[in-house]
Design a protein around this motif. Structure first.
Motif, PDB file in Angstrom:
ATOM      1  N   GLU A  51      45.291  40.616   7.470  1.00  0.00           N
ATOM      2  CA  GLU A  51      45.684  40.518   8.878  1.00  0.00           C
ATOM      3  C   GLU A  51      46.854  39.545   9.046  1.00  0.00           C
ATOM      4  OE1 GLU A  51      42.247  39.503  11.163  1.00  0.00           O
ATOM      5  OE2 GLU A  51      41.209  41.357  10.625  1.00  0.00           O
ATOM      6  N   PHE A  52      46.814  38.399   8.349  1.00  0.00           N
ATOM      7  CA  PHE A  52      47.888  37.426   8.435  1.00  0.00           C
ATOM      8  C   PHE A  52      49.174  38.002   7.848  1.00  0.00           C
ATOM      9  CE2 PHE A  52      50.369  33.902   6.636  1.00  0.00           C
ATOM     10  CZ  PHE A  52      50.600  33.173   7.787  1.00  0.00           C
ATOM     11  N   ALA A  53      49.075  38.679   6.713  1.00  0.00           N
ATOM     12  CA  ALA A  53      50.261  39.275   6.083  1.00  0.00           C
ATOM     13  C   ALA A  53      50.893  40.312   6.999  1.00  0.00           C
ATOM     14  CB  ALA A  53      49.881  39.899   4.745  1.00  0.00           C
ATOM     15  N   GLU A  54      50.072  41.101   7.676  1.00  0.00           N
ATOM     16  CA  GLU A  54      50.579  42.110   8.610  1.00  0.00           C
ATOM     17  C   GLU A  54      51.288  41.447   9.792  1.00  0.00           C
ATOM     18  OE1 GLU A  54      48.499  45.328  11.499  1.00  0.00           O
ATOM     19  OE2 GLU A  54      47.768  45.277   9.428  1.00  0.00           O
ATOM     20  N   ALA A  55      50.705  40.363  10.313  1.00  0.00           N
ATOM     21  CA  ALA A  55      51.319  39.638  11.430  1.00  0.00           C
ATOM     22  C   ALA A  55      52.645  39.014  11.008  1.00  0.00           C
ATOM     23  CB  ALA A  55      50.375  38.573  11.956  1.00  0.00           C
ATOM     24  N   MET A  56      52.701  38.480   9.803  1.00  0.00           N
ATOM     25  CA  MET A  56      53.951  37.872   9.321  1.00  0.00           C
ATOM     26  C   MET A  56      55.035  38.921   9.118  1.00  0.00           C
ATOM     27  SD  MET A  56      53.750  34.692   9.395  1.00  0.00           S
ATOM     28  CE  MET A  56      55.303  34.361   8.621  1.00  0.00           C
ATOM     29  N   THR A  57      54.673  40.093   8.656  1.00  0.00           N
ATOM     30  CA  THR A  57      55.641  41.180   8.489  1.00  0.00           C
ATOM     31  C   THR A  57      56.222  41.564   9.843  1.00  0.00           C
ATOM     32  OG1 THR A  57      54.474  41.998   6.545  1.00  0.00           O
ATOM     33  CG2 THR A  57      55.950  43.542   7.652  1.00  0.00           C
ATOM     34  N   ALA A  58      55.375  41.665  10.860  1.00  0.00           N
ATOM     35  CA  ALA A  58      55.845  41.994  12.207  1.00  0.00           C
ATOM     36  C   ALA A  58      56.744  40.886  12.747  1.00  0.00           C
ATOM     37  CB  ALA A  58      54.657  42.211  13.138  1.00  0.00           C
ATOM     38  N   ALA A  59      56.379  39.633  12.525  1.00  0.00           N
ATOM     39  CA  ALA A  59      57.187  38.507  13.004  1.00  0.00           C
ATOM     40  C   ALA A  59      58.549  38.493  12.324  1.00  0.00           C
ATOM     41  CB  ALA A  59      56.457  37.195  12.755  1.00  0.00           C
ATOM     42  N   GLU A  60      58.583  38.738  11.015  1.00  0.00           N
ATOM     43  CA  GLU A  60      59.865  38.764  10.289  1.00  0.00           C
ATOM     44  C   GLU A  60      60.761  39.880  10.801  1.00  0.00           C
ATOM     45  OE1 GLU A  60      58.510  39.032   6.276  1.00  0.00           O
ATOM     46  OE2 GLU A  60      58.168  36.867   6.120  1.00  0.00           O
ATOM     47  N   GLU A  61      60.172  41.017  11.115  1.00  0.00           N
ATOM     48  CA  GLU A  61      60.954  42.145  11.642  1.00  0.00           C
ATOM     49  C   GLU A  61      61.558  41.790  13.000  1.00  0.00           C
ATOM     50  OE1 GLU A  61      59.992  46.620  13.151  1.00  0.00           O
ATOM     51  OE2 GLU A  61      59.025  45.960  11.298  1.00  0.00           O
ATOM     52  N   ILE A  62      60.775  41.165  13.859  1.00  0.00           N
ATOM     53  CA  ILE A  62      61.272  40.744  15.176  1.00  0.00           C
ATOM     54  C   ILE A  62      62.385  39.721  15.014  1.00  0.00           C
ATOM     55  CG2 ILE A  62      60.654  39.460  17.275  1.00  0.00           C
ATOM     56  CD1 ILE A  62      57.882  40.854  17.046  1.00  0.00           C
ATOM     57  N   MET A  63      62.196  38.760  14.120  1.00  0.00           N
ATOM     58  CA  MET A  63      63.223  37.733  13.912  1.00  0.00           C
ATOM     59  C   MET A  63      64.521  38.341  13.388  1.00  0.00           C
ATOM     60  SD  MET A  63      61.214  34.366  12.534  1.00  0.00           S
ATOM     61  CE  MET A  63      60.076  35.165  11.428  1.00  0.00           C
ATOM     62  N   ARG A  64      64.395  39.355  12.512  1.00  0.00           N
ATOM     63  CA  ARG A  64      65.580  40.011  11.975  1.00  0.00           C
ATOM     64  C   ARG A  64      66.315  40.784  13.076  1.00  0.00           C
ATOM     65  NH1 ARG A  64      63.090  40.991   7.498  1.00  0.00           N
ATOM     66  NH2 ARG A  64      62.095  42.897   8.196  1.00  0.00           N
ATOM     67  N   GLU A  65      65.560  41.505  13.906  1.00  0.00           N
ATOM     68  CA  GLU A  65      66.169  42.329  14.959  1.00  0.00           C
ATOM     69  C   GLU A  65      66.772  41.488  16.072  1.00  0.00           C
ATOM     70  OE1 GLU A  65      63.050  44.874  16.295  1.00  0.00           O
ATOM     71  OE2 GLU A  65      63.072  46.114  14.486  1.00  0.00           O
ATOM     72  N   ASP A  66      66.126  40.389  16.423  1.00  0.00           N
ATOM     73  CA  ASP A  66      66.552  39.576  17.562  1.00  0.00           C
ATOM     74  C   ASP A  66      67.142  38.231  17.135  1.00  0.00           C
ATOM     75  OD1 ASP A  66      65.605  41.581  19.260  1.00  0.00           O
ATOM     76  OD2 ASP A  66      63.595  40.719  19.301  1.00  0.00           O
ATOM     77  N   ARG A  67      67.819  38.208  16.012  1.00  0.00           N
ATOM     78  CA  ARG A  67      68.382  36.979  15.462  1.00  0.00           C
ATOM     79  C   ARG A  67      69.311  36.271  16.460  1.00  0.00           C
ATOM     80  NH1 ARG A  67      69.732  36.316   9.593  1.00  0.00           N
ATOM     81  NH2 ARG A  67      68.821  38.365   9.628  1.00  0.00           N
ATOM     82  N   ASP A  68      70.184  37.017  17.133  1.00  0.00           N
ATOM     83  CA  ASP A  68      71.141  36.413  18.067  1.00  0.00           C
ATOM     84  C   ASP A  68      70.428  35.795  19.265  1.00  0.00           C
ATOM     85  OD1 ASP A  68      73.144  37.314  16.388  1.00  0.00           O
ATOM     86  OD2 ASP A  68      73.461  39.154  17.543  1.00  0.00           O
ATOM     87  N   ILE A  69      69.462  36.490  19.804  1.00  0.00           N
ATOM     88  CA  ILE A  69      68.711  35.973  20.959  1.00  0.00           C
ATOM     89  C   ILE A  69      67.950  34.721  20.580  1.00  0.00           C
ATOM     90  CG2 ILE A  69      66.821  36.483  22.570  1.00  0.00           C
ATOM     91  CD1 ILE A  69      67.693  39.460  22.351  1.00  0.00           C
ATOM     92  N   LEU A  70      67.316  34.742  19.419  1.00  0.00           N
ATOM     93  CA  LEU A  70      66.562  33.570  18.971  1.00  0.00           C
ATOM     94  C   LEU A  70      67.463  32.374  18.719  1.00  0.00           C
ATOM     95  CD1 LEU A  70      64.032  35.345  16.606  1.00  0.00           C
ATOM     96  CD2 LEU A  70      63.545  34.327  18.833  1.00  0.00           C
ATOM     97  N   ALA A  71      68.689  32.623  18.231  1.00  0.00           N
ATOM     98  CA  ALA A  71      69.634  31.522  17.998  1.00  0.00           C
ATOM     99  C   ALA A  71      70.034  30.875  19.326  1.00  0.00           C
ATOM    100  CB  ALA A  71      70.865  32.041  17.272  1.00  0.00           C
ATOM    101  N   VAL A  72      70.241  31.682  20.368  1.00  0.00           N
ATOM    102  CA  VAL A  72      70.582  31.136  21.695  1.00  0.00           C
ATOM    103  C   VAL A  72      69.406  30.349  22.251  1.00  0.00           C
ATOM    104  CG1 VAL A  72      71.116  31.779  24.070  1.00  0.00           C
ATOM    105  CG2 VAL A  72      72.285  32.946  22.194  1.00  0.00           C
TER     106      VAL A  72
END
Length: 75
Positions: A51-72
């Protein structure tokens, strides 16, 4: 491997003793965590928290897709 395990009393709880061979196959030692998961065929015991590995995979995908927004937002 089909091995009977004995339940023992540990304080107010109940525990199970895992044989040395099982610990070796799980690659765990005293103090490590193991994870019990319910499966369609019963229960599985693993050294990996799926379950933790699945959640981390989803979090990494979100961080990759929204890198610019997260940087702001980090400023």
């Amino acid at each position: 491997m089909n091995k009977p395990l004995k339940l023992i009393k540990i304080g107010n709880s109940t525990g199970v003793i895992l044989p040395k061979e099982v610990l070796a196959r799980l690659r765990v030692a005293l103090g490590d965590e193991v994870f019990l998961s319910e499966a369609p065929t019963g229960f599985t015991l693993s050294a990996h928290n799926a379950e933790f590995a699945e959640a981390m995979t989803a979090a990494e995908e979100i961080m990759r897709e929204d890198r610019d927004i997260l940087a702001v937002l980090a400023r």
